[in-house]
Write a protein that holds these residues in place. Sequence first.
Motif, PDB file in Angstrom:
ATOM      1  N   ILE A 186      31.649  -7.564  -2.308  1.00  0.00           N
ATOM      2  CA  ILE A 186      32.346  -6.814  -1.237  1.00  0.00           C
ATOM      3  C   ILE A 186      33.777  -6.507  -1.654  1.00  0.00           C
ATOM      4  CG2 ILE A 186      33.275  -7.012   1.107  1.00  0.00           C
ATOM      5  CD1 ILE A 186      30.679  -8.577   1.814  1.00  0.00           C
ATOM      6  N   TYR A 219      31.078  -2.371   2.861  1.00  0.00           N
ATOM      7  CA  TYR A 219      29.996  -3.089   3.546  1.00  0.00           C
ATOM      8  C   TYR A 219      28.724  -2.253   3.615  1.00  0.00           C
ATOM      9  CZ  TYR A 219      34.279  -5.435   5.087  1.00  0.00           C
ATOM     10  OH  TYR A 219      35.500  -6.053   5.117  1.00  0.00           O
ATOM     11  N   THR A 233      31.783  -3.168  11.378  1.00  0.00           N
ATOM     12  CA  THR A 233      32.812  -3.327  10.340  1.00  0.00           C
ATOM     13  C   THR A 233      34.107  -3.906  10.904  1.00  0.00           C
ATOM     14  OG1 THR A 233      33.514  -1.014  10.605  1.00  0.00           O
ATOM     15  CG2 THR A 233      31.850  -1.474   8.923  1.00  0.00           C
ATOM     16  N   TYR A 289      33.393  -7.512  10.381  1.00  0.00           N
ATOM     17  CA  TYR A 289      33.424  -7.874   8.957  1.00  0.00           C
ATOM     18  C   TYR A 289      34.858  -7.928   8.429  1.00  0.00           C
ATOM     19  CZ  TYR A 289      28.534  -6.096   9.041  1.00  0.00           C
ATOM     20  OH  TYR A 289      27.216  -5.841   9.323  1.00  0.00           O
ATOM     21  N   GLU A 290      35.627  -6.873   8.747  1.00  0.00           N
ATOM     22  CA  GLU A 290      36.982  -6.788   8.182  1.00  0.00           C
ATOM     23  C   GLU A 290      37.872  -7.931   8.647  1.00  0.00           C
ATOM     24  OE1 GLU A 290      38.696  -2.871   8.741  1.00  0.00           O
ATOM     25  OE2 GLU A 290      36.945  -1.906   7.857  1.00  0.00           O
ATOM     26  N   GLU A 342      37.010 -10.958   6.618  1.00  0.00           N
ATOM     27  CA  GLU A 342      37.545 -10.865   5.253  1.00  0.00           C
ATOM     28  C   GLU A 342      39.072 -10.992   5.260  1.00  0.00           C
ATOM     29  OE1 GLU A 342      36.204  -7.422   2.988  1.00  0.00           O
ATOM     30  OE2 GLU A 342      37.549  -7.920   1.316  1.00  0.00           O
ATOM     31  N   PHE A 344      27.370 -11.960   9.218  1.00  0.00           N
ATOM     32  CA  PHE A 344      28.063 -12.596   8.090  1.00  0.00           C
ATOM     33  C   PHE A 344      27.796 -14.095   8.049  1.00  0.00           C
ATOM     34  CE2 PHE A 344      31.600  -9.853   6.014  1.00  0.00           C
ATOM     35  CZ  PHE A 344      30.671  -8.865   5.755  1.00  0.00           C
TER      36      PHE A 344
END
Lengths: 432, 432
Positions: free
Chosen positions: B59, B69, B225, B228-229, B232, B262
């Motif tokens: 990623i 992603y 996303t 996800y972001e 991260e 995730f």
Amino acid sequence: MTATLTSATSDTYFTHLQCKECGAEYEAQAIHVCEYCFGPLEVKYDLSQLSEAVSRSTIEAGPPSIWRYRPFLPVTSTEPIDLGTGMTPLVKASRLARRLGLKHLYIKNDAVNMPTLSFKDRVVSVALTRARELGFTTVSCASTGNLANSTAAIAAHAGLDCCVFIPADLESGKVLGTLIYAPTLMAVQGNYDQVNRLCSEVANTHGWGFVNINLRPYYSEGSKTLGYEVIEQLGWQLPDHIVAPLASGSLFTKIYKGFREFVDVGLVADKPVRCSGAQAAGCSPIAQAYAEGRDFVSPVKPNTIAKSIAIGNPADGVYALDIARKTNGAIESANDDEIVAGIKLLAETEGIFTETAGGTTIAVLQKLVAAGKIDPEEVTVVYITGNGLKTQEAVQDYVGEPLTIEPKLSSFERALERARTLERLDWQPVLV
Amino acid sequence: MTATLTSATSDTYFTHLQCKECGAEYEAQAIHVCEYCFGPLEVKYDLSQLSEAVSRSTIEAGPPSIWRYRPFLPVTSTEPIDLGTGMTPLVKASRLARRLGLKHLYIKNDAVNMPTLSFKDRVVSVALTRARELGFTTVSCASTGNLANSTAAIAAHAGLDCCVFIPADLESGKVLGTLIYAPTLMAVQGNYDQVNRLCSEVANTHGWGFVNINLRPYYSEGSKTLGYEVIEQLGWQLPDHIVAPLASGSLFTKIYKGFREFVDVGLVADKPVRCSGAQAAGCSPIAQAYAEGRDFVSPVKPNTIAKSIAIGNPADGVYALDIARKTNGAIESANDDEIVAGIKLLAETEGIFTETAGGTTIAVLQKLVAAGKIDPEEVTVVYITGNGLKTQEAVQDYVGEPLTIEPKLSSFERALERARTLERLDWQPVLV
């Protein structure tokens, strides 16, 4: 005097200020004009140390902002003010390229720069980081709008007091987009050049950090990142040709400086880059000097919708002129109608909504292509520096109106038929 | 029918659509409602294959956009439409945190998402990539404004024909910010729910890809996303608490889905995440259901300045309600005055100018803290989903005016004195 002296530390590579004209050297304080010849001061670096310390991979491992290039910027802080500024997209503009007859066109899109949607966030992030290092608690600027937005926003984030000066006739989006951050906002009844002169006086009588006056040497270095990023985003290559707007001329000269520095430290292979500049016809002192073959720039009174680049007495005009000539670039201007058409062309082909400065740049791009001054084979990068939501007045009367309908299928079908008749649609829906 | 069937390829992990209610399975076409029970369809993935193929480093090596992603998104294209959407800053909001009495507050700032400054660019990038794969040449949407901007812009970039539907009373910035891309724009005399009903009819009679109707299963996945972001950007950790606006409820449920995915593929360690939602008091059907302990959402007629989240009949309302309850979150609402105050608070403390939806979220954040529903020690992430330049009307009368001065030092000094007297400045300039 609130400023304290700062010298280079182990991971800091800027060393001093130097006059661009006579070469006199100064310590890195809040000064911007040579005491001897009144030339502008510029930041100097230890490039040989820099080339040993920095590599493509150290940069790539850095944050996704201008601060990945921190060794090339004039700050000592290891925690600079970072609101995600920089690393804006380099968009491959295939549809615009086809329209113009180019093959390798890219848009460097600072219309979506963070936090305030113009390239000014770059220079302000550097200037306010340096202002904090030098001990300033109040920051200020003379602005055509974007700089006011950026200084007020980033000062708010950093907890610095802020007083901003703008011409009184600015677009409403730029005024509101400054007031929202609650700075002291002074609307000066005059043009930008008058605002700038007033601010020079204020800078002498109040101990404030004016980002584009006494902090100008640091501030202007932020624009180098527009050069660095393009190199990195092209896969560590220089472009063949760039087109950028000219206001004071500082952006243009610093992109060039950024290119040269990356060549000098061995980060990118050298090759010629043609640097072309765009001005609004209603404020085109540098384009006029270029056209007339002069090596001096005569001030003009601005009269254009492109207010953000309406600087009649550009501080770095002669340097921009010199770079355009020595790189075999050109400087061209566009009138207000062409600017509006440029805004629309970029939006309709690439989905990028820019303000009047960007419309100017696109219009000049078209002219340079039409005049054969950009080769279709050249890898060409156009710098779009601000967002269209800030200058809505400029295009409001040129985008048409929505088709107003009732919430009924029959009303929609009639409107669609009307739209087709008016040839507002060039497509046919597929009936299932 | 313009759609062609697509199945998973070797580096594609989405497999089919499934009804969230009855579990019926469908091939991945342009459909969004279950034929048996009328429940909404959702995209399914082969998570075990995904967990083998994807790691933190694969990623991190991806592009600086949502497409890092891509294996978690329902597209087959190896070259999806990428205008730099996503990877917006996660800003540590220290000054706002101190003001509220929190210790670890972050702003996920989609007010600067690319290209059109709202989270909608995420869902539209996915929807139009999928639309292209399914063979659509005309795309459309029912929008409260941000979606219209995004669909028109990204369709322009991709060369897709575009017809957009909005309520006729939208803010001027959102109308202009759509027209500039030259779509066909239908302004419907009714509220969003009426626009949405009309579009469902149009989707049945024309072979168009409506991003939030027949393409909705793909479209809505783009919001994952935002989950996800944050993981991260927090260094591969889940937050303790999130606060996000609720319109249809889709954003909220998809952030949660992103967190769970995730965890499920082993990219992040599991822990409880409390999910709280924000609505405008003038359109708060989900907050009302939450307050009254109902498990159904009764439609309301919207009447609020927060037009972008004014959905009276929210499609995913019950799912949002369920997530808030099962994660020990809360759903709260803010009135129009509180929304304006929220916009100003975020701008003045963090330099982030958000639209009314963001003002709603900040106002609700304040209320949740005041009510003890957010612990000061919690790592709290607030989702800001759109830019303030689009809803200037909402704050225009609440930000004051610039101090108008002549271009003379004496005029400036008088204005400064006046400002200080009015206590508009809380600082004293340092005299040199």
